[in-house]
Motif scaffolding. Sequence first.
Motif, PDB file in Angstrom:
ATOM      1  N   PHE A 162       0.831  -1.209   0.000  1.00 26.36           N
ATOM      2  CA  PHE A 162       0.000   0.000   0.000  1.00 26.36           C
ATOM      3  C   PHE A 162       0.863   1.255   0.000  1.00 26.36           C
ATOM      4  O   PHE A 162       0.614   2.207  -0.760  1.00 26.36           O
ATOM      5  N   CYS A 163       1.880   1.283   0.853  1.00 27.53           N
ATOM      6  CA  CYS A 163       2.758   2.447   0.927  1.00 27.53           C
ATOM      7  C   CYS A 163       3.563   2.622  -0.358  1.00 27.53           C
ATOM      8  O   CYS A 163       3.794   3.753  -0.803  1.00 27.53           O
ATOM      9  N   MET A 164       3.986   1.511  -0.944  1.00 26.61           N
ATOM     10  CA  MET A 164       4.738   1.586  -2.196  1.00 26.61           C
ATOM     11  C   MET A 164       3.869   2.159  -3.321  1.00 26.61           C
ATOM     12  O   MET A 164       4.331   2.990  -4.117  1.00 26.61           O
ATOM     13  N   ASP A 165       2.615   1.721  -3.396  1.00 25.66           N
ATOM     14  CA  ASP A 165       1.728   2.178  -4.468  1.00 25.66           C
ATOM     15  C   ASP A 165       1.194   3.587  -4.224  1.00 25.66           C
ATOM     16  O   ASP A 165       1.034   4.373  -5.167  1.00 25.66           O
ATOM     17  N   THR A 166       0.900   3.907  -2.952  1.00 23.52           N
ATOM     18  CA  THR A 166       0.267   5.190  -2.639  1.00 23.52           C
ATOM     19  C   THR A 166       1.283   6.332  -2.518  1.00 23.52           C
ATOM     20  O   THR A 166       1.085   7.416  -3.078  1.00 23.52           O
ATOM     21  N   PHE A 167       2.367   6.070  -1.791  1.00 27.80           N
ATOM     22  CA  PHE A 167       3.354   7.115  -1.536  1.00 27.80           C
ATOM     23  C   PHE A 167       4.593   7.015  -2.421  1.00 27.80           C
ATOM     24  O   PHE A 167       5.509   7.829  -2.289  1.00 27.80           O
ATOM     25  N   LYS A 168       4.610   5.993  -3.302  1.00 29.12           N
ATOM     26  CA  LYS A 168       5.729   5.788  -4.225  1.00 29.12           C
ATOM     27  C   LYS A 168       7.056   5.566  -3.494  1.00 29.12           C
ATOM     28  O   LYS A 168       8.109   5.990  -3.947  1.00 29.12           O
ATOM     29  N   ALA A 175       9.464  -0.957   4.193  1.00 26.35           N
ATOM     30  CA  ALA A 175       9.663  -2.009   5.190  1.00 26.35           C
ATOM     31  C   ALA A 175      10.216  -1.433   6.491  1.00 26.35           C
ATOM     32  O   ALA A 175       9.772  -1.818   7.592  1.00 26.35           O
ATOM     33  N   ILE A 176      11.155  -0.492   6.398  1.00 24.34           N
ATOM     34  CA  ILE A 176      11.751   0.093   7.604  1.00 24.34           C
ATOM     35  C   ILE A 176      10.721   0.909   8.381  1.00 24.34           C
ATOM     36  O   ILE A 176      10.570   0.756   9.607  1.00 24.34           O
ATOM     37  N   ILE A 177       9.997   1.785   7.687  1.00 25.22           N
ATOM     38  CA  ILE A 177       9.012   2.644   8.367  1.00 25.22           C
ATOM     39  C   ILE A 177       7.889   1.816   8.968  1.00 25.22           C
ATOM     40  O   ILE A 177       7.497   2.010  10.134  1.00 25.22           O
ATOM     41  N   VAL A 235       4.964  -0.956  13.358  1.00 24.41           N
ATOM     42  CA  VAL A 235       4.397  -2.196  13.899  1.00 24.41           C
ATOM     43  C   VAL A 235       4.997  -2.507  15.260  1.00 24.41           C
ATOM     44  O   VAL A 235       4.292  -2.903  16.206  1.00 24.41           O
ATOM     45  N   GLY A 236       6.318  -2.323  15.398  1.00 21.20           N
ATOM     46  CA  GLY A 236       6.957  -2.539  16.694  1.00 21.20           C
ATOM     47  C   GLY A 236       6.431  -1.596  17.762  1.00 21.20           C
ATOM     48  O   GLY A 236       6.187  -2.001  18.903  1.00 21.20           O
ATOM     49  N   LEU A 237       6.221  -0.338  17.378  1.00 20.28           N
ATOM     50  CA  LEU A 237       5.715   0.650  18.321  1.00 20.28           C
ATOM     51  C   LEU A 237       4.281   0.322  18.742  1.00 20.28           C
ATOM     52  O   LEU A 237       3.933   0.386  19.930  1.00 20.28           O
ATOM     53  N   LEU A 238       3.449  -0.042  17.779  1.00 23.88           N
ATOM     54  CA  LEU A 238       2.053  -0.351  18.084  1.00 23.88           C
ATOM     55  C   LEU A 238       1.893  -1.690  18.800  1.00 23.88           C
ATOM     56  O   LEU A 238       0.818  -1.977  19.338  1.00 23.88           O
TER      57      LEU A 238
END
Length: 233
Positions: free
Chosen positions: A115-121, A128-130, A135-138
């Motif tokens: 989703f992030c790759m397609d939406t935010f390019k 993966a890093i962000i 995910v770790g924080l949540l």
Amino acid sequence: MSAAMNQAFFTLSVGMGSMEIFGSYIDKHHSLPGESVRIAALDTIVAIMAGMIIFPACFAYGLRPDAGPSLLFITLPNVFMDMTGGLIWGALFFLFMTFASFSTVLAVCENIISFCMDTFKWGRKKAAIINGFMVGLLSIPCALGFNVWENITIIGNRGVLDTEDFLVSNLILPIGSLIFLLFCVTKYGWGFKNFFEEVNTGDGMKFPVWVKGYFQWILPIMLFVIIVQGLIQ
């Protein structure tokens, strides 16, 4: 029935977008109905094999097979301790559980990364890093729910983990499945004709024409009933 269907939604990653993302990666040589049957059959076989191991072990030692997360981390380790060769079997069991958890994490994370790759390019590495950091924080509240926040109850006297499980299993997954279904088979979304042509492209099992009524009427009603049952539990 509701709990069994919610578990099926989770193990097959239906309703959260993972299976749809993986389906988009399949080339046009394989039909989607055929691949779906193989995945569902393999998942069912693995679940039956796990049940044939866990349930007899629990009954043999007088333990509860419905103990929830404690079944995996407290009950089964006690079973392995009293079992001949338990250290070996226990090590293998948790090794395979690690592989299973990795595959689940990959399935769950692939849809948000895509989703992030397609939406935010974004590139895959950046996404993966962000998302890994987020995910770790949540995940921290869930981890604290077993110690510091173990006395905190949220929805229906549920702890943090059980509340998150309720929201995902009883709401997000079945509602997401209903949305996906309606998008595919109604004129307000993709439309059944486009859906039918896409899924039947390639070699393998194909959907017959008569499934149109089943997809447009019977399945939505079944999903709606599952959602209602999940809410009143």
